[in-house]
Design an enzyme around this catalytic site. Structure first.
Site, PDB file in Angstrom:
ATOM      1  N   CYS A   2      12.461  34.131  27.846  1.00 35.98           N
ATOM      2  CA  CYS A   2      12.883  34.923  28.996  1.00 35.98           C
ATOM      3  C   CYS A   2      14.367  34.705  29.276  1.00 35.98           C
ATOM      4  CB  CYS A   2      12.079  34.542  30.221  1.00 35.98           C
ATOM      5  SG  CYS A   2      10.303  34.696  30.029  1.00 35.98           S
ATOM      6  N   ARG A  27      17.628  38.112  23.253  1.00 37.32           N
ATOM      7  CA  ARG A  27      16.637  37.034  23.301  1.00 37.32           C
ATOM      8  C   ARG A  27      15.231  37.561  23.025  1.00 37.32           C
ATOM      9  NH1 ARG A  27      18.851  32.475  26.263  1.00 37.32           N
ATOM     10  NH2 ARG A  27      16.780  31.758  26.830  1.00 37.32           N
ATOM     11  N   TRP A  71       9.535  37.619  28.447  1.00 38.84           N
ATOM     12  CA  TRP A  71       8.782  37.516  27.198  1.00 38.84           C
ATOM     13  C   TRP A  71       7.430  36.954  27.590  1.00 38.84           C
ATOM     14  CZ3 TRP A  71       6.523  33.859  23.897  1.00 38.84           C
ATOM     15  CH2 TRP A  71       6.336  34.278  22.560  1.00 38.84           C
ATOM     16  N   ASN A  97      12.069  31.104  34.125  1.00 38.91           N
ATOM     17  CA  ASN A  97      11.878  30.954  32.686  1.00 38.91           C
ATOM     18  C   ASN A  97      11.197  29.609  32.466  1.00 38.91           C
ATOM     19  OD1 ASN A  97      11.983  31.157  29.909  1.00 38.91           O
ATOM     20  ND2 ASN A  97      14.135  30.571  29.746  1.00 38.91           N
ATOM     21  N   GLY A  98      10.137  29.610  31.641  1.00 39.88           N
ATOM     22  CA  GLY A  98       9.399  28.387  31.386  1.00 39.88           C
ATOM     23  C   GLY A  98       7.913  28.620  31.545  1.00 39.88           C
ATOM     24  N   GLU A 452      12.846  30.752   3.511  1.00 37.33           N
ATOM     25  CA  GLU A 452      13.705  31.433   4.480  1.00 37.33           C
ATOM     26  C   GLU A 452      13.819  32.923   4.153  1.00 37.33           C
ATOM     27  OE1 GLU A 452      16.381  32.308   7.573  1.00 37.33           O
ATOM     28  OE2 GLU A 452      14.834  30.785   7.284  1.00 37.33           O
ATOM     29  N   LYS A 456      12.764  35.923   6.718  1.00 40.54           N
ATOM     30  CA  LYS A 456      13.621  37.037   7.113  1.00 40.54           C
ATOM     31  C   LYS A 456      12.924  38.372   6.848  1.00 40.54           C
ATOM     32  CE  LYS A 456      16.896  35.009   8.924  1.00 40.54           C
ATOM     33  NZ  LYS A 456      15.822  34.141   9.386  1.00 40.54           N
ATOM     34  N   GLU A 459      10.110  38.845   9.412  1.00 44.44           N
ATOM     35  CA  GLU A 459      10.651  38.930  10.764  1.00 44.44           C
ATOM     36  C   GLU A 459      11.118  40.338  11.104  1.00 44.44           C
ATOM     37  OE1 GLU A 459      13.007  35.246  12.694  1.00 44.44           O
ATOM     38  OE2 GLU A 459      13.739  35.840  10.733  1.00 44.44           O
ATOM     39  N   HIS A 475      -1.884  27.719  -8.524  1.00 45.68           N
ATOM     40  CA  HIS A 475      -2.921  27.007  -7.785  1.00 45.68           C
ATOM     41  C   HIS A 475      -3.497  27.884  -6.664  1.00 45.68           C
ATOM     42  CE1 HIS A 475      -2.013  23.277  -9.887  1.00 45.68           C
ATOM     43  NE2 HIS A 475      -0.735  23.581  -9.727  1.00 45.68           N
ATOM     44  N   LYS A 574      14.807  35.038  20.646  1.00 39.80           N
ATOM     45  CA  LYS A 574      15.892  34.329  19.980  1.00 39.80           C
ATOM     46  C   LYS A 574      15.806  32.822  20.195  1.00 39.80           C
ATOM     47  CE  LYS A 574      19.861  34.054  17.785  1.00 39.80           C
ATOM     48  NZ  LYS A 574      19.897  34.279  16.326  1.00 39.80           N
TER      49      LYS A 574
END
Length: 579
Positions: A2, A27, A71, A97-98, A452, A456, A459, A475, A574
């Site tokens: 948030c 964010r 969020w 926020n939290g 990574e 990406k 995402e 495997h 973010k």
């Protein structure tokens, strides 16, 4: 997660709040809202983006106001669940926020005392608790209710008959900007850049009473002073500068980010800490976790120092035996899980080092020392230049341990990054855009590089992608290979080149189309794969960087081909400031 903004001063608050919320759009959020103190508390909030709904807020008046981008954690995205939240009489408004972990119990108690709730959120309990304590002194009311809250919070509160804002922080970031007879508040510095370069970072446990010409901060019941710090960024750093997306702009800023981080070097205190370490533990999440894994491979092979890498989200509950130097890696410096791990390392008397892009962030205040990345503002949710800057900082640690053996390599690495930015990858993009599943594979440090690359891809393109150590495909994952399952393989000259080439042939035998990243002039590799993407033939450290950039570009252009919202991928934030 948030985003919070607040304003008190000589201007109309609403335009400042709207602009501040737009600065926090990066964010990630699902709804927004604003409350101002006019003749009464005036509130406007709704689902969606503020850029689509700001017209509804322009009717709010007053020189005091708070705003929020949400969020969702408690309750689905909706107009009702959007912040700000008010008390029963709608005379007090709060943004938060939290996460209030004990909100269910608090809500039940408040309802038993006659309070009526409008939303499903944990935040609304804060407004009702303040209502019970408020007798005209907003600061005293907020102070009284904070001991009842279990969890994390950054809170801004206003009341219709009070010409002030009260702010409180615990385990969630909150920054105050100091102007000329005006004060700004925000989750991070980006909303402040247009108005002031002077900021105060509140500490956990701080409560601030804010008027246009007076700012008083309290901690543990006592008045305290927090230093005013100068922001080195400017508002131009946060603009697209002609690029279609922030992500593309930030990918192209990577040579400079790497160069600036290397050029800044390491302080003597950090150098001493690194040289004295017998072993190193890194704690990180997401992309930062991948940079830590890359460091493990490189440091153990080049420096012969034992390195352990731990996920921040697991560390709190499954804490390993801790010895030696503990390094916390966090782009924002506010990642909740990484902060918790850092505090545990401190409690066990381990020397601690923070690697972050945000001076003044929580990790910089907890850790013994800080190694600051020089990436500048990163607006796109997907990390690119902060990833490269983290690698620069971690490679500089390796260089220190190796007594400067890689000075020349690192000082020229940005030139190789510039070269691959011009690489033609359209054929690979076309193949990935048609796929439902993609595998990314590598060996050694290129295994976490592959992880990574897969992160990406999923995402921002929403194409399912997985990163594997190439030898592990046999495997189990081989069962998923088909002619419609592309594999992106990193195969550069190193001790595993031969076995990696064999792995590629095995995947090719299962009809999987192969996109290979190798060095210029590798005709043997080019002949056995479907698409060959060459990178400069340089030192291993530099190949890690250039392969990473190619994978960023692959994900970016695939997302564009699929018409995704590149800078604001769905459901993501973010800075992950809640556990």
């Amino acid at each position: 997660m948030c985003g919070i903004v607040g304003y008190i001063g000589r201007r109309e608050a609403t335009p400042v709040l709207i602009q501040g919320l737009k600065r926090l759009e990066y964010r990630g959020y699902d709804s927004f809202g604003i409350a101002t103190v006019g003749s009464a508390i005036e509130v406007y909030k709704r689902t969606g983006r503020i850029s689509d709904g700001e017209a509804g807020a322009v009717g709010l008046h007053g020189c005091i106001g708070i705003g929020h981008t949400r969020w969702a954690t408690h309750g689905e995205p909706s107009d009702v669940n959007a912040h700000p939240h008010t008390d029963c009489a709608e005379k007090i408004a709060v943004v938060h926020n939290g996460v209030i972990e004990n909100y269910s119990e608090l809500k039940r108690q408040l309802e038993e005392r006659g309070h009526t709730f409008r939303s499903e959120t944990d935040t609304e309990v804060i407004a009702h608790l303040i209502e019970e304590q408020y007798d005209g002194d907003l600061l005293a009311a907020v102070k009284a209710i904070l001991p009842k809250l279990i969890g994390s919070y950054a809170i801004l509160a206003i009341a219709e008959d009070s010409q002030k804002i009260v702010a409180a922080r615990e385990a969630s970031p909150l920054v105050l900007g100091i102007g000329d007879a005006e004060v700004f508040a925000a989750s991070d510095m980006t909303p402040l850049l247009e108005y002031t370069e002077r900021v105060i970072y509140l500490e956990d446990g701080d409560i601030a009473e804010i008027t246009p010409d007076r700012l008083e901060i309290y901690h543990g019941g006592e008045r305290v002073e927090r230093p005013i710090e100068l922001i080195s960024w400017c508002v131009e750093d946060t603009r697209k500068g002609g690029f279609t997306h922030y992500m593309l702009k930030e990918i192209y800023e990577q040579p400079q980010s790497f160069y600036e981080t290397i050029r800044a070097g390491i302080s003597e205190r950090v150098r001493k800490m690194v040289m004295e370490a017998d072993e190193i533990t890194l704690v990180a999440c997401g992309t930062s976790y991948h940079t830590a894994l890359i460091f493990k491979y490189l440091a153990e092979s080049l420096c012969s120092i034992p390195v352990r890498v731990e996920m921040g989200s697991e560390f709190k509950y499954f804490t390993p035996p801790l010895r030696g130097l503990v390094i916390a890696v966090s782009q924002s410096g506010e990642t909740a899980d990484t902060i918790a791990a850092l505090k545990m390392a401190k409690a066990r008397n381990c020397p601690t080092l923070a690697i972050t892009n945000m001076q003044g962030s929580t990790v910089t205040r907890i850790a013994d020392q800080t190694l600051l990345m020089r990436a500048g503002p990163e607006i796109s949710v997907a990390a690119t230049k902060s990833y490269i800057a983290q690698l620069a900082a971690l490679m500089e640690i390796i260089n220190v341990r190796c007594e400067g053996a890689f000075d020349d390599v690192l000082s020229h690495a940005h030139l190789a990054i510039e070269d691959v930015l011009l690489q033609e990858i359209k054929e690979a993009v076309d193949l990935c855009a048609k796929a439902e599943h993609i595998f990314f594979v590598g060996r050694g440090p290129f295994y976490p590089v592959s992880m990574e690359g897969a992160l990406k891809m999923k995402e921002i393109s929403y194409v399912h992608a997985e990163g594997y150590a190439a030898g592990e495909l046999k495997h189990g994952p081989f069962a998923l290979l088909t002619s419609e399952t592309p594999v992106v393989a990193i195969c550069t000259p190193c001790p595993t080149y031969g076995v990696m080439a064999s792995n590629i042939k095995e995947m090719k035998a299962r009809r999987a189309p192969i996109i290979a990243i190798g060095v210029f002039g590798d005709t043997e590799l080019a002949e056995i794969v479907d698409i060959f993407i060459p990178i400069p033939k340089t030192h291993l450290l530099v190949q890690v960087l250039t392969a990473s950039v190619v994978l960023q570009l692959l994900a970016y252009h695939t997302a564009c081909a699929l018409q995704r919202d590149v800078d604001k991928p769905r459901n993501l934030a973010k800075s992950v400031t809640v556990e």
